[in-house]
Design an enzyme around this catalytic site. Structure first.
Site, PDB file in Angstrom:
ATOM      1  N   ASN A  13       0.872  -1.181   0.000  1.00  0.00           N
ATOM      2  CA  ASN A  13       0.000   0.000   0.000  1.00  0.00           C
ATOM      3  C   ASN A  13       0.907   1.227   0.000  1.00  0.00           C
ATOM      4  O   ASN A  13       1.526   1.541   1.010  1.00  0.00           O
ATOM      5  CB  ASN A  13      -0.878  -0.051   1.265  1.00  0.00           C
ATOM      6  CG  ASN A  13      -1.660   1.217   1.489  1.00  0.00           C
ATOM      7  OD1 ASN A  13      -1.772   2.064   0.595  1.00  0.00           O
ATOM      8  ND2 ASN A  13      -2.205   1.362   2.688  1.00  0.00           N
ATOM      9  N   LYS A  15       0.038   4.235  -0.222  1.00  0.00           N
ATOM     10  CA  LYS A  15      -0.622   5.411   0.386  1.00  0.00           C
ATOM     11  C   LYS A  15      -0.458   6.622  -0.531  1.00  0.00           C
ATOM     12  O   LYS A  15      -0.431   6.451  -1.753  1.00  0.00           O
ATOM     13  CB  LYS A  15      -0.075   5.645   1.800  1.00  0.00           C
ATOM     14  CG  LYS A  15      -0.118   4.351   2.629  1.00  0.00           C
ATOM     15  CD  LYS A  15       0.151   4.545   4.079  1.00  0.00           C
ATOM     16  CE  LYS A  15       0.101   3.195   4.776  1.00  0.00           C
ATOM     17  NZ  LYS A  15       0.160   3.288   6.217  1.00  0.00           N
ATOM     18  N   HIS A 100      -9.289   0.867   5.086  1.00  0.00           N
ATOM     19  CA  HIS A 100      -7.987   1.092   5.730  1.00  0.00           C
ATOM     20  C   HIS A 100      -8.181   2.075   6.887  1.00  0.00           C
ATOM     21  O   HIS A 100      -8.970   3.022   6.788  1.00  0.00           O
ATOM     22  CB  HIS A 100      -6.968   1.642   4.717  1.00  0.00           C
ATOM     23  CG  HIS A 100      -5.587   1.677   5.287  1.00  0.00           C
ATOM     24  ND1 HIS A 100      -5.178   2.667   6.154  1.00  0.00           N
ATOM     25  CD2 HIS A 100      -4.547   0.828   5.167  1.00  0.00           C
ATOM     26  CE1 HIS A 100      -3.933   2.423   6.522  1.00  0.00           C
ATOM     27  NE2 HIS A 100      -3.524   1.309   5.931  1.00  0.00           N
ATOM     28  N   GLU A 102      -6.582   4.527   7.862  1.00  0.00           N
ATOM     29  CA  GLU A 102      -6.395   5.949   7.530  1.00  0.00           C
ATOM     30  C   GLU A 102      -7.636   6.515   6.836  1.00  0.00           C
ATOM     31  O   GLU A 102      -7.931   7.705   6.971  1.00  0.00           O
ATOM     32  CB  GLU A 102      -5.121   6.111   6.678  1.00  0.00           C
ATOM     33  CG  GLU A 102      -3.884   5.932   7.559  1.00  0.00           C
ATOM     34  CD  GLU A 102      -2.659   5.379   6.871  1.00  0.00           C
ATOM     35  OE1 GLU A 102      -2.586   5.405   5.633  1.00  0.00           O
ATOM     36  OE2 GLU A 102      -1.758   4.881   7.590  1.00  0.00           O
ATOM     37  N   GLU A 170      -4.824  -5.043  10.723  1.00  0.00           N
ATOM     38  CA  GLU A 170      -3.786  -4.026  10.912  1.00  0.00           C
ATOM     39  C   GLU A 170      -4.069  -3.252  12.199  1.00  0.00           C
ATOM     40  O   GLU A 170      -4.905  -2.328  12.194  1.00  0.00           O
ATOM     41  CB  GLU A 170      -3.794  -3.039   9.741  1.00  0.00           C
ATOM     42  CG  GLU A 170      -3.488  -3.678   8.419  1.00  0.00           C
ATOM     43  CD  GLU A 170      -2.977  -2.639   7.428  1.00  0.00           C
ATOM     44  OE1 GLU A 170      -1.851  -2.819   6.948  1.00  0.00           O
ATOM     45  OE2 GLU A 170      -3.668  -1.652   7.163  1.00  0.00           O
ATOM     46  N   GLY A 176       2.960   2.185  10.670  1.00  0.00           N
ATOM     47  CA  GLY A 176       3.927   3.261  10.481  1.00  0.00           C
ATOM     48  C   GLY A 176       4.682   3.644  11.739  1.00  0.00           C
ATOM     49  O   GLY A 176       5.336   4.687  11.771  1.00  0.00           O
ATOM     50  N   SER A 215       3.875  -2.210  10.249  1.00  0.00           N
ATOM     51  CA  SER A 215       5.325  -2.227  10.472  1.00  0.00           C
ATOM     52  C   SER A 215       5.990  -3.553  10.096  1.00  0.00           C
ATOM     53  O   SER A 215       6.935  -3.985  10.750  1.00  0.00           O
ATOM     54  CB  SER A 215       5.658  -1.847  11.929  1.00  0.00           C
ATOM     55  OG  SER A 215       5.259  -0.502  12.175  1.00  0.00           O
TER      56      SER A 215
HETATM   57  P1  PGA Z   1       3.207   0.219   7.553  1.00  0.00           P
HETATM   58  O1  PGA Z   1       1.695   0.414   6.987  1.00  0.00           O
HETATM   59  O2  PGA Z   1       3.704  -1.068   6.938  1.00  0.00           O
HETATM   60  O3  PGA Z   1       3.944   1.426   7.069  1.00  0.00           O
HETATM   61  O4  PGA Z   1       3.099   0.112   9.021  1.00  0.00           O
HETATM   62  C1  PGA Z   1       0.816  -0.665   6.843  1.00  0.00           C
HETATM   63  C2  PGA Z   1      -0.474  -0.182   6.226  1.00  0.00           C
HETATM   64  O5  PGA Z   1      -0.979   0.876   6.631  1.00  0.00           O
HETATM   65  O6  PGA Z   1      -1.042  -0.841   5.329  1.00  0.00           O
END
Ligand code: PGA
Length: 260
Positions: A13, A15, A100, A102, A170, A176, A215
């Site tokens: 992803n 983003k 997601h 976010e 997640e 992140g 992560s």
């Molecule tokens: P990350 O994000 O691997 O940067 O923690 C995962 C995601 O939001 O899909």
């Protein structure tokens, strides 16, 4: 460790990252993926929507899937700035992320929004990667399993199959941040998600892919993805580097049991 009989999926992803020059990353993935990893696992890249068509064109003969990061439930209409699932399909996408965290946080998307988006994705013929996960407060209160079960109940429509749906767990606090749950916590959550899916969808629920995200890096992938019922990964930051993303793909391919 991928469930017996399930072909794992490693999804990236991007983003809101990537300009046209980021196609270099796609080119590099293409080169590395031809070394054999796709014999064991599926791979998916979800770039920003501006790059979906270019990514599809760049992958051409290499069967790495390309997907969107969200979609509107409707096929068309007066929804300024939104993207219909049919539009993603039209430029060659085969997957879309829905729900997601976010999107849930930045755009106030609820389980019922995610449910509607997922139905829209299916209507268009896309596979929906439905994302769920608890916040730090919810985990500290010991409610993580019930929160995630509630998100699955509200976000995954009736009619889900192993073909049209992937569930991505997640934990919001792990995205992140460099933090990950313990292997035991990942195992407990993935077992609980599997139980939810088989309870509701029977044998089909036993075949659906359940990804872990938050992560995941090349250095921790073999460990965090080792528990049963972890059928691959949804990768954010590390998917922006072809080397790191392929390192994770290699780790997942290494967890696949050789065919007996
Ligand atoms: P990350 O994000 O691997 O940067 O923690 C995962 C995601 O939001 O899909």
């Amino acid at each position: 460790m991928p469930t017996d009989g399930i072909r794992p999926l490693v999804a990236g992803n991007w983003k809101m990252n990537g300009l046209r020059r980021s196609v270099d990353t796609i080119e590099a993935l293409k080169g590395r993926a031809q070394e054999g990893v796709l014999e064991r696992i599926d791979m998916l890249v979800c770039p920003p929507v501006t790059l979906v068509a270019l990514a599809v064109k760049t992958m051409d003969t290499v069967p790495i899937h390309i997907g969107g990061q969200t979609c509107h439930p409707a096929e068309s209409g007066a929804h300024t700035g939104d993207i219909a699932p049919e539009m993603l399909l039209d430029v060659g996408a085969s997957y879309v992320l829905t729900g997601h965290s976010e999107r849930r946080t930045d755009h106030g998307e609820s389980d019922s929004d995610v449910h509607a988006q997922t139905l829209g994705a299916w209507r268009a013929g896309l596979c929906s990667v439905v994302c769920v996960g608890e916040t730090k407060d919810e985990r500290e209160a010991g409610n993580e399993i019930s929160v995630v079960a509630g998100q699955i109940a509200g976000s995954v429509p009736d009619g889900a199959t192993a073909e049209n749906t992937v569930v991505a767990y997640e934990p919001v606090w792990a995205i992140g941040t460099g933090l990950t749950p313990t292997v035991g916590d990942i195992a407990a959550m993935h077992d609980a998600i599997r139980a939810e899916l088989t309870g509701r969808f029977g044998d089909e629920g036993g075949k659906m892919r359940i990804l872990y995200g938050g992560s995941v890096k090349p250095g921790n992938a073999a460990e965090v993805l080792a528990p049963n019922n972890v059928d691959g990964a949804l990768v954010g930051g590390a998917s922006l580097s072809a080397t790191d993303f392929m390192g994770i793909a290699d780790a997942v391919a290494g967890l696949v049991k050789p065919e007996s």
